[in-house]
Design a protein around this motif. Structure first.
Motif, PDB file in Angstrom:
ATOM      1  N   GLN A 139       4.798  11.266   7.314  1.00 50.94           N
ATOM      2  CA  GLN A 139       3.952  11.521   6.151  1.00 50.94           C
ATOM      3  C   GLN A 139       2.963  12.588   6.574  1.00 50.94           C
ATOM      4  O   GLN A 139       2.112  12.326   7.426  1.00 50.94           O
ATOM      5  CB  GLN A 139       3.174  10.274   5.736  1.00 50.94           C
ATOM      6  CG  GLN A 139       4.034   9.043   5.466  1.00 50.94           C
ATOM      7  CD  GLN A 139       3.213   7.880   4.897  1.00 50.94           C
ATOM      8  OE1 GLN A 139       3.140   7.693   3.696  1.00 50.94           O
ATOM      9  NE2 GLN A 139       2.593   7.115   5.778  1.00 50.94           N
ATOM     10  N   LYS A 198       0.345  15.828   5.480  1.00 44.90           N
ATOM     11  CA  LYS A 198      -0.348  16.496   4.381  1.00 44.90           C
ATOM     12  C   LYS A 198      -1.168  17.670   4.887  1.00 44.90           C
ATOM     13  O   LYS A 198      -1.776  17.617   5.949  1.00 44.90           O
ATOM     14  CB  LYS A 198      -1.265  15.499   3.682  1.00 44.90           C
ATOM     15  CG  LYS A 198      -2.060  16.104   2.546  1.00 44.90           C
ATOM     16  CD  LYS A 198      -2.431  15.064   1.529  1.00 44.90           C
ATOM     17  CE  LYS A 198      -3.180  15.720   0.367  1.00 44.90           C
ATOM     18  NZ  LYS A 198      -3.336  14.793  -0.734  1.00 44.90           N
ATOM     19  N   GLU A 248      -1.357   8.057  13.651  1.00 42.70           N
ATOM     20  CA  GLU A 248      -2.039   8.803  12.598  1.00 42.70           C
ATOM     21  C   GLU A 248      -2.919   9.881  13.223  1.00 42.70           C
ATOM     22  O   GLU A 248      -3.539   9.677  14.263  1.00 42.70           O
ATOM     23  CB  GLU A 248      -2.889   7.864  11.725  1.00 42.70           C
ATOM     24  CG  GLU A 248      -2.042   6.860  10.971  1.00 42.70           C
ATOM     25  CD  GLU A 248      -2.765   6.217   9.783  1.00 42.70           C
ATOM     26  OE1 GLU A 248      -3.697   6.835   9.223  1.00 42.70           O
ATOM     27  OE2 GLU A 248      -2.381   5.091   9.419  1.00 42.70           O
ATOM     28  N   ASP A 284       0.835  -1.198   0.000  1.00 44.97           N
ATOM     29  CA  ASP A 284       0.000   0.000   0.000  1.00 44.97           C
ATOM     30  C   ASP A 284       0.868   1.247   0.000  1.00 44.97           C
ATOM     31  O   ASP A 284       1.833   1.349   0.756  1.00 44.97           O
ATOM     32  CB  ASP A 284      -0.901   0.010   1.245  1.00 44.97           C
ATOM     33  CG  ASP A 284      -2.012  -1.007   1.148  1.00 44.97           C
ATOM     34  OD1 ASP A 284      -2.688  -1.026   0.108  1.00 44.97           O
ATOM     35  OD2 ASP A 284      -2.189  -1.800   2.095  1.00 44.97           O
ATOM     36  N   GLU A 285       0.473   2.194  -0.824  1.00 44.62           N
ATOM     37  CA  GLU A 285       1.216   3.448  -0.927  1.00 44.62           C
ATOM     38  C   GLU A 285       1.380   4.116   0.446  1.00 44.62           C
ATOM     39  O   GLU A 285       2.431   4.659   0.770  1.00 44.62           O
ATOM     40  CB  GLU A 285       0.467   4.388  -1.885  1.00 44.62           C
ATOM     41  CG  GLU A 285       1.058   5.781  -2.037  1.00 44.62           C
ATOM     42  CD  GLU A 285       2.433   5.780  -2.689  1.00 44.62           C
ATOM     43  OE1 GLU A 285       2.730   4.804  -3.416  1.00 44.62           O
ATOM     44  OE2 GLU A 285       3.212   6.728  -2.456  1.00 44.62           O
ATOM     45  N   TYR A 286       0.338   4.020   1.267  1.00 43.60           N
ATOM     46  CA  TYR A 286       0.348   4.710   2.550  1.00 43.60           C
ATOM     47  C   TYR A 286       1.193   3.975   3.595  1.00 43.60           C
ATOM     48  O   TYR A 286       1.397   4.460   4.693  1.00 43.60           O
ATOM     49  CB  TYR A 286      -1.106   4.854   3.034  1.00 43.60           C
ATOM     50  CG  TYR A 286      -1.408   6.161   3.716  1.00 43.60           C
ATOM     51  CD1 TYR A 286      -0.994   7.377   3.170  1.00 43.60           C
ATOM     52  CD2 TYR A 286      -2.119   6.201   4.904  1.00 43.60           C
ATOM     53  CE1 TYR A 286      -1.286   8.576   3.797  1.00 43.60           C
ATOM     54  CE2 TYR A 286      -2.418   7.403   5.530  1.00 43.60           C
ATOM     55  CZ  TYR A 286      -1.998   8.589   4.965  1.00 43.60           C
ATOM     56  OH  TYR A 286      -2.288   9.776   5.585  1.00 43.60           O
ATOM     57  N   TRP A 287       1.637   2.777   3.234  1.00 42.60           N
ATOM     58  CA  TRP A 287       2.462   1.976   4.154  1.00 42.60           C
ATOM     59  C   TRP A 287       3.801   1.641   3.503  1.00 42.60           C
ATOM     60  O   TRP A 287       4.385   0.606   3.790  1.00 42.60           O
ATOM     61  CB  TRP A 287       1.710   0.697   4.548  1.00 42.60           C
ATOM     62  CG  TRP A 287       0.544   0.995   5.452  1.00 42.60           C
ATOM     63  CD1 TRP A 287      -0.719   1.335   5.084  1.00 42.60           C
ATOM     64  CD2 TRP A 287       0.551   0.994   6.887  1.00 42.60           C
ATOM     65  NE1 TRP A 287      -1.505   1.549   6.180  1.00 42.60           N
ATOM     66  CE2 TRP A 287      -0.742   1.331   7.318  1.00 42.60           C
ATOM     67  CE3 TRP A 287       1.542   0.732   7.854  1.00 42.60           C
ATOM     68  CZ2 TRP A 287      -1.095   1.429   8.665  1.00 42.60           C
ATOM     69  CZ3 TRP A 287       1.182   0.817   9.195  1.00 42.60           C
ATOM     70  CH2 TRP A 287      -0.125   1.168   9.581  1.00 42.60           C
ATOM     71  N   THR A 338       1.962   9.990  10.801  1.00 39.21           N
ATOM     72  CA  THR A 338       1.211  10.208   9.573  1.00 39.21           C
ATOM     73  C   THR A 338       0.072  11.175   9.883  1.00 39.21           C
ATOM     74  O   THR A 338      -0.783  10.878  10.711  1.00 39.21           O
ATOM     75  CB  THR A 338       0.702   8.859   9.026  1.00 39.21           C
ATOM     76  OG1 THR A 338       1.843   8.104   8.584  1.00 39.21           O
ATOM     77  CG2 THR A 338      -0.245   9.043   7.869  1.00 39.21           C
ATOM     78  N   VAL A 393      -7.891   8.735   2.153  1.00 39.00           N
ATOM     79  CA  VAL A 393      -6.906   7.683   2.406  1.00 39.00           C
ATOM     80  C   VAL A 393      -7.500   6.648   3.357  1.00 39.00           C
ATOM     81  O   VAL A 393      -8.012   7.007   4.420  1.00 39.00           O
ATOM     82  CB  VAL A 393      -5.621   8.261   3.043  1.00 39.00           C
ATOM     83  CG1 VAL A 393      -4.599   7.159   3.230  1.00 39.00           C
ATOM     84  CG2 VAL A 393      -5.059   9.385   2.205  1.00 39.00           C
ATOM     85  N   ARG A 450      -7.815   3.910   6.215  1.00 41.42           N
ATOM     86  CA  ARG A 450      -7.144   3.644   7.492  1.00 41.42           C
ATOM     87  C   ARG A 450      -7.798   2.421   8.127  1.00 41.42           C
ATOM     88  O   ARG A 450      -8.562   2.535   9.101  1.00 41.42           O
ATOM     89  CB  ARG A 450      -7.251   4.877   8.400  1.00 41.42           C
ATOM     90  CG  ARG A 450      -6.703   6.130   7.703  1.00 41.42           C
ATOM     91  CD  ARG A 450      -6.965   7.416   8.441  1.00 41.42           C
ATOM     92  NE  ARG A 450      -6.885   8.540   7.519  1.00 41.42           N
ATOM     93  CZ  ARG A 450      -5.748   9.147   7.166  1.00 41.42           C
ATOM     94  NH1 ARG A 450      -4.611   8.747   7.668  1.00 41.42           N
ATOM     95  NH2 ARG A 450      -5.755  10.140   6.306  1.00 41.42           N
TER      96      ARG A 450
END
Lengths: 433, 251
Positions: free
Chosen positions: A323, A325, A262, A48-51, A294, A138, A140
């Motif tokens: 990460q 944003k 997060e 996964d992109e987020y991981w 994140t 995104v 979670r």
């Protein structure tokens, strides 16, 4: 779109060992909804992109890896000098006997299960709702898993100014404990409270907190994650911030083989302010250290300010990830967004990976972000040593200096001093081996 | 106090000899000045004595009260009584001036096997010393040298010196960037520390500072060596005629 088969298998393996708490009352719908969302998404894996920078395996596998219990008997406890309402959990289970009575002027405090057993309760409109909203854009999945299966937690409604902080104390007593906790906080207009959290909680800890700060409310959060080297944690905070309100969160992390924190904040009212900060100290000498912050802050209102300040000090192969944003939606004019993530690498073995992101759809905003990785300033080190300060103490002074910007984000001087004192003590303890 | 014999030093990173055999003997209770043109090696000498990285001693010795300085770590030299007032004092954001000085003082005391100073005694001491140097309480609370003017930084160096009470003080171009008033303050601070048991090595380009801090001996350094030594008059001669005459004379 359903998750791929490999993810479905992993997800089913994880939830096979869990049971949906019964007698959930109104929460049954929220739990079932979260469960079906979880199945849809599947638990994360490395692809996964987020991981990408954090391997979720140990957070998603069926059983929690064993974690030895850290001996902190010779240490002054974090927040030890702070007058507070103590709420104690042992391996993720609320301990009423050891906790203070759940009473404090300006606050309504209940155990989650009690709130769920009450037919008409404000918590119904919050439980799983912020979490669900925070799944977009995104996913979670670990938070959805939490909403589905969490069977303990505390719900707090602030109706006035609380005279002292509420403190969740998470004790870790069982080397194989696997805890899932879910807390709710609702700050009513004009109300103000401080929530403290301290401790490792369990061998593996999945925690979700949903927070709603109404217009003109103020919420302060200071957290110190436990020092057990082998503990693992995946935490999620979902906050919704109303107009002219204040939201501030600071997290101190020292040790921990795996931490993923997060933070999802949505600013929905004008003239609001949301700050998230973190200071992490990782030393890979005793056990590996991996720490991931994140953060996702959405500006959906006018004239709001947000800050993300994250600092990491890494040595002996420790790994840091950030990460972050800032999303500024159309119409969120006069947004002032600031984001900084910095690492201090004390040797060549440690790594820091940062993915700062800005996405802006308004034209009258001031957003800045920066990320740096560096070593100890040799000139400053020499200066300190030339005055007789030994190298290790001088290094620690510079470490504290590096972390200062994050610690400054704590409003309360007493809490700030407490955090600095603990940090100094921990650094001293490490110096003495 | 300080004995330097045939000290030869090159840069670690490149093959460049900076000091080419420095001989210098500074007795307790005395003030020596080193003057010399740019690039003569004055500042290098101060760095090498204090133990800064980047230099390699290729020959010679340097001792403080008979102890081999060059064998000691930077912090050991400080505890042994060596102090360098920096030409460019370093700014350290996030480290409070008071914390820094108390840590330094106690570390030195500990290294010498002495009792640590209590927080109360430290506060009393630093307030008194700061007052003499016209350093206000606000400055003490700020991070080390951050936001200090050039003069404030130099005064802060002297304050550190006054607090740490070293035996051998090296002042590296302490006059640079100072106006007349600041120079007087700094000089008064130094003069107040003059003592039979303490020695000073004052490195400067100009004679001006030496009007305030009167030296017993003046050395002229050129091309990595001390080429001429004399009394205070030597400094006046430099001020009047520049270095050229002296350098021609000794060539």
């Amino acid at each position: 779109m359903a998750a791929p088969a490999v993810k479905q298998d992993a997800t089913e393996a994880r939830i096979a060992g869990l049971t949906l708490p019964d007698g959930a009352g109104w929460a049954t719908d929220a739990r079932n909804d979260a469960l079906s969302r979880l199945r849809e998404m599947g638990l994360p894996n490395r692809r996964d992109e987020y991981w990408r920078y954090t391997d979720p395996t140990s957070l998603t596998q069926a059983t929690a890896p064993r974690a030895a219990i850290f001996d902190d008997r010779d240490e002054a406890p974090v927040f030890g000098e702070i007058d507070k309402l103590k709420i104690i959990f042992v391996d993720g289970v609320f301990d009423a006997k050891r906790s203070d009575p759940l009473e404090l002027a300006g606050l309504e405090i209940e155990r989650l299960s009690d709130a769920m057993a009450t037919d008409i309760h404000w918590a119904k409109d919050l439980y799983g709702q912020r979490e669900k909203a925070g799944q977009n854009p995104v996913a979670r999945p670990l938070a959805a898993l939490n909403t589905a299966f969490a069977d303990d937690g505390i719900v707090i409604r602030a109706t006035g100014k609380a005279e002292k902080p509420v403190c969740f104390i998470y004790l870790h007593r069982d080397e194989t404990s696997d805890a899932i906790l879910h807390h709710l906080v609702k700050v009513e207009p004009g109300a103000e409270m401080t929530l403290l959290e301290v401790g490792p909680a369990a061998a593996r800890f999945n925690k979700c907190m949903e927070i709603d700060v109404a217009d003109t409310g103020a919420f302060h959060h200071v957290r110190a994650q436990g020092r057990d080297h082998e503990r693992r944690a995946a935490t999620h905070i979902f906050a919704r911030v109303g107009s002219e309100s204040l939201y501030k969160s600071f997290t101190l992390t020292a040790n921990g083989v795996m931490t993923r924190n997060e933070h999802v904040i949505e600013i929905v009212g004008n003239d609001a302010s949301a700050h998230v900060a973190g200071a992490a100290l990782g030393d890979g000498a005793n056990a590996p250290f991996h720490h991931d912050d994140t953060v996702f802050i959405t500006h959906d209102a006018v004239n709001c300010e947000s800050r993300q300040v994250f600092k990491k000090v890494l040595r002996n192969g420790a790994e840091g990830v950030f990460q972050g944003k800032i999303l500024v939606k159309e119409g969120a004019q006069k947004t002032d967004g600031y984001q900084i993530s910095q690492s201090l690498l004390l040797d060549d073995d440690s790594t820091f990976q940062a993915k700062p992101e800005l996405e802006i759809y308004a034209d009258d905003v001031a957003c800045s972000h920066g990320s740096t990785t560096g070593a100890i300033d040799e000139t400053a080190l020499f200066y300190l040593r030339s005055r007789g300060v030994p190298t290790d103490i001088a290094t620690d002074l510079l470490v504290l200096a590096f972390l200062a910007e994050a610690i400054e984000e704590i409003d309360s001087e007493a809490l700030r001093d407490d955090i600095v004192a603990r940090l100094m003590h921990w650094l001293e303890r490490r110096r003495q081996g | 106090m300080l004995e330097i014999k045939g000290l030869a030093v090159k840069l670690e990173e490149e093959d460049k000899q900076i000091l080419k055999g420095v001989d210098l003997s500074v007795e307790a209770g005395s003030v020596h000045a080193i003057m010399g043109p740019n690039g003569s090696g004055k500042s290098t000498l101060s760095y090498v004595l204090s133990g800064r990285d980047g230099y390699e001693v290729t020959d010679g010795t340097a001792t403080l009260e008979g102890e081999d300085l060059l064998e000691m770590d930077v912090e050991e030299r400080a505890a042994a009584g060596l102090f360098l007032a920096f030409q460019y004092p370093v700014e350290i954001p996030g480290v409070g001036n008071m914390t820094f000085l108390r840590t330094a003082l106690n570390a030195q005391r500990k290294a010498r096997g002495e009792e640590e100073i209590s927080a109360g005694d430290f506060l009393k001491l630093i307030r008194a010393k700061a007052k003499d140097l016209k350093i206000d309480a606000e400055m003490l609370k700020r991070p080390v040298n951050v936001g200090f003017s050039g003069g404030e930084k130099k005064r802060n160096e002297i304050l550190q010196m006054a607090m740490l009470e070293p035996k051998m003080c090296i002042l590296d171009e302490t006059d640079s960037g100072l106006d007349v008033d600041a120079m007087k303050l700094v000089s008064d601070g130094v003069n107040a520390l003059r003592d039979e048991g303490r020695a000073f090595l004052v490195i400067t380009h100009y004679q001006r500072l030496l009007d305030h801090i009167q030296p017993d001996v003046v050395h002229i350094m050129a091309d990595g060596r001390i080429v001429k030594s004399g009394g205070p008059d030597l400094a006046l001669e430099v001020e009047k005629n520049g270095y050229t005459d002296i350098l021609t004379e000794v060539a």
